[in-house]
Write a protein that holds these residues in place. Structure first.
Motif, short mmCIF file in Angstrom:
data_model
loop_
_atom_site.label_atom_id
_atom_site.label_comp_id
_atom_site.label_asym_id
_atom_site.label_seq_id
_atom_site.Cartn_x
_atom_site.Cartn_y
_atom_site.Cartn_z
N SER A 10 52.20 -6.31 32.35
CA SER A 10 51.90 -4.88 32.28
C SER A 10 52.29 -4.31 30.93
CB SER A 10 52.64 -4.14 33.41
OG SER A 10 54.05 -4.35 33.29
N VAL A 11 53.37 -4.81 30.36
CA VAL A 11 53.79 -4.36 29.03
C VAL A 11 52.78 -4.79 27.98
CG1 VAL A 11 55.61 -4.48 27.29
CG2 VAL A 11 56.20 -4.42 29.73
N TYR A 12 52.31 -6.02 28.08
CA TYR A 12 51.31 -6.50 27.13
C TYR A 12 50.04 -5.68 27.22
CZ TYR A 12 54.47 -10.53 27.31
OH TYR A 12 55.57 -11.34 27.28
N ALA A 13 49.64 -5.34 28.47
CA ALA A 13 48.43 -4.54 28.65
C ALA A 13 48.59 -3.16 28.04
CB ALA A 13 48.11 -4.44 30.14
N ALA A 14 49.75 -2.57 28.19
CA ALA A 14 50.00 -1.26 27.60
C ALA A 14 49.94 -1.32 26.08
CB ALA A 14 51.36 -0.74 28.06
N GLN A 15 50.47 -2.39 25.49
CA GLN A 15 50.41 -2.54 24.04
C GLN A 15 48.97 -2.69 23.57
OE1 GLN A 15 52.92 -5.90 23.21
NE2 GLN A 15 54.84 -4.75 23.48
N ASP A 16 48.17 -3.42 24.34
CA ASP A 16 46.77 -3.59 23.99
C ASP A 16 46.02 -2.27 24.07
OD1 ASP A 16 44.48 -5.28 23.35
OD2 ASP A 16 43.81 -4.84 25.40
N GLN A 17 46.29 -1.47 25.10
CA GLN A 17 45.64 -0.17 25.22
C GLN A 17 46.05 0.76 24.07
OE1 GLN A 17 46.70 1.22 29.11
NE2 GLN A 17 45.44 -0.33 30.20
N LYS A 18 47.30 0.69 23.68
CA LYS A 18 47.76 1.51 22.56
C LYS A 18 47.02 1.14 21.28
CE LYS A 18 51.85 2.62 19.82
NZ LYS A 18 53.30 2.33 19.59
N LEU A 19 46.84 -0.15 21.07
CA LEU A 19 46.12 -0.60 19.88
C LEU A 19 44.67 -0.12 19.91
CD1 LEU A 19 45.91 -2.27 17.29
CD2 LEU A 19 45.47 -4.29 18.71
N GLN A 20 44.04 -0.15 21.08
CA GLN A 20 42.66 0.31 21.18
C GLN A 20 42.56 1.80 20.87
OE1 GLN A 20 41.08 -0.78 25.00
NE2 GLN A 20 41.39 -2.99 24.67
N ARG A 21 43.51 2.59 21.35
CA ARG A 21 43.49 4.02 21.06
C ARG A 21 43.64 4.28 19.57
NH1 ARG A 21 46.73 4.19 25.80
NH2 ARG A 21 48.62 4.31 24.50
N GLU A 22 44.51 3.51 18.92
CA GLU A 22 44.71 3.69 17.48
C GLU A 22 43.45 3.32 16.71
OE1 GLU A 22 48.06 1.24 16.75
OE2 GLU A 22 49.55 2.76 17.36
N LEU A 23 42.76 2.28 17.17
CA LEU A 23 41.52 1.90 16.50
C LEU A 23 40.46 2.97 16.67
CD1 LEU A 23 41.33 -1.90 17.48
CD2 LEU A 23 41.83 -0.94 15.23
N MET A 24 40.38 3.57 17.85
CA MET A 24 39.41 4.63 18.08
C MET A 24 39.73 5.85 17.23
SD MET A 24 38.97 4.34 22.23
CE MET A 24 37.89 5.77 22.29
N GLN A 25 40.99 6.14 17.03
CA GLN A 25 41.37 7.29 16.21
C GLN A 25 41.02 7.08 14.74
OE1 GLN A 25 45.54 7.84 16.89
NE2 GLN A 25 45.27 8.55 19.02
N ASN A 26 40.87 5.83 14.34
CA ASN A 26 40.54 5.52 12.94
C ASN A 26 39.07 5.17 12.75
OD1 ASN A 26 43.20 5.30 11.16
ND2 ASN A 26 43.69 4.56 13.21
N GLY A 27 38.21 5.58 13.72
CA GLY A 27 36.78 5.45 13.51
C GLY A 27 36.10 4.34 14.28
N PHE A 28 36.84 3.52 15.00
CA PHE A 28 36.24 2.46 15.79
C PHE A 28 35.93 3.01 17.19
CE2 PHE A 28 38.47 0.17 12.53
CZ PHE A 28 37.64 -0.89 12.25
N THR A 29 34.66 2.92 17.63
CA THR A 29 34.25 3.41 18.94
C THR A 29 34.33 2.31 19.96
OG1 THR A 29 31.92 2.90 18.56
CG2 THR A 29 32.69 5.07 17.83
N ARG A 30 34.37 2.72 21.23
CA ARG A 30 34.44 1.76 22.30
C ARG A 30 33.19 0.88 22.33
NH1 ARG A 30 37.63 1.29 26.62
NH2 ARG A 30 38.62 3.27 26.12
N GLY A 31 32.04 1.47 21.96
CA GLY A 31 30.81 0.68 21.93
C GLY A 31 30.89 -0.47 20.94
N ASP A 32 31.51 -0.20 19.79
CA ASP A 32 31.68 -1.27 18.80
C ASP A 32 32.55 -2.37 19.36
OD1 ASP A 32 30.17 0.17 17.02
OD2 ASP A 32 31.91 1.16 16.11
N GLN A 33 33.61 -1.97 20.06
CA GLN A 33 34.50 -2.97 20.64
C GLN A 33 33.80 -3.76 21.74
OE1 GLN A 33 38.38 -1.36 21.65
NE2 GLN A 33 38.06 0.35 20.24
N SER A 34 32.95 -3.03 22.58
CA SER A 34 32.24 -3.72 23.67
C SER A 34 31.26 -4.72 23.12
CB SER A 34 31.52 -2.68 24.54
OG SER A 34 32.45 -1.76 25.10
N ARG A 35 30.54 -4.31 22.07
CA ARG A 35 29.57 -5.25 21.49
C ARG A 35 30.29 -6.45 20.89
NH1 ARG A 35 26.88 -0.40 20.16
NH2 ARG A 35 27.97 -0.29 18.15
#
Length: 346
Positions: free
Chosen positions: A298-323
């Protein structure tokens, strides 16, 4: 060494020439035997030449002696003296050249070390990508001669002092750097110094082999690397590490390559520094953190989600990550399919 080889070749040619002269002298001897008094003088004169060049071909002269003829022995000795005299000139010439090439302490300080110091200064101050207009062969030759002339200890001390002074200057420049430039300047200093060692260590390979390894039981590269650790990295660790942790928590504050170079460089200098920021070092150095535990998923998953949010804040969209994730899954499934086909599975 080249001079000695040339001189050896000269000796061999002189030997062949003398053998021809001895054969001609044999015929002359048989027709006109020499005066015994003259031979006595030649024999006495040849004593010094025989003492210095007894290994020279005097045996060829003895072959001129006829059985039972004492005068012939004297003639052989005279011919041997003449031949040895010619060879002795070459030996004396070589000895004179060797004596002229002796490097005194004053010669080392006034001629040889200034050349080495100038080359070291260029290697330490220029960027690794720049062309350095120095003669590596000349510097290598200077080191070799100084080692052969028993100046290894002085040369080693001068090298350590030269690099220590340079690193102290680098440390002072870092202390005066503003925080927003500190990491970049440290990365430049580290890369420049490590690049310089790639040239300095091979140039002093003879000193390393015949003095440092033999008498000091150390290695030149390790000694020079330790200098950077003691005079730069360790002194600035309290300032550098918080800045690295802050930059790591703020994505793209510095380039990933800069962060990787510094972290890997610090770990090379002193591996125990990884314990100061294990999470930071674990991103670039394997096996820093303990093995993953199922209870911590659960801790690892939370760290991964935090990284995804930081990437989205810097211009990376979820669609880019999904593709990107879909492409990775497709490539992974394709590799599994090809692997199963190669093993005969359907």
């Amino acid at each position: 060494m080249d001079e000695s080889m040339d001189e050896d070749g000269g000796v061999e040619m002189m030997d062949d020439h003398n053998h021809n002269n001895w054969e001609a002298s044999a015929d002359a001897y048989r027709q006109n035997p020499p005066n015994p008094h003259q031979q006595t003088g030649h024999a006495g004169h040849s004593t010094e030449c025989e003492a210095e060049g007894s290994a020279q071909p005097s045996s060829g002269a003895h072959s001129l002696t006829e059985p039972g003829n004492g005068v012939g022995d004297s003639a052989g000795t005279g011919a041997s003296a003449a031949a040895a005299g010619k060879v002795t000139l070459n030996i004396n010439s070589s000895t004179s050249k060797f004596l002229m090439n002796i490097i005194t302490t004053e010669d080392y300080k006034s001629t040889y070390w200034p050349k080495l110091e100038s080359a070291i200064e260029q290697l330490l101050t220029q960027n690794p990508q720049d062309y350095i207009p120095i003669s590596y062969e000349q510097i290598y030759s200077c080191v070799y001669k100084c080692v052969c002339q028993q100046h290894s200890e002085q040369m080693y001390n001068d090298l350590i002092h030269k690099i220590t002074v340079h690193l102290q200057h680098i440390s002072q420049e870092l202390e005066a750097s503003p925080p927003d430039q500190y990491i970049e300047k440290f990365d430049t200093a580290l890369a420049q110094y490590m690049g310089a060692l790639q040239s300095i260590v091979p140039l002093f390979i003879y000193m390393n082999k015949f003095y440092i390894e033999t008498k000091l039981n150390r290695d030149l590269k390790e000694d020079l690397t330790k200098l950077f650790t003691d005079y730069v990295a360790e002194k600035h660790m309290c300032t550098l590490m918080p800045l690295l942790i802050e930059a790591h928590s703020t994505p793209f504050q510095i380039t990933p390559s800069t962060m990787a170079n510094i972290v890997k460089g610090l770990y090379t200098l002193r591996p125990e520094w990884a314990q100061l920021a294990p999470t930071l070092f674990s991103n670039f150095i394997p096996n820093i953190l303990p093995p993953a535990l199922e209870s911590e998923l659960s801790v690892y998953a939370a760290q991964d989600q935090k990284l995804q949010r930081e990437l989205m804040q810097n211009g990376f969209t979820r669609g880019d990550q999904s593709r990107k994730r879909a492409g990775e899954e497709l490539a992974y499934n394709g590799s599994l399919s090809s692997c199963a086909t190669s093993r005969g599975y359907r």
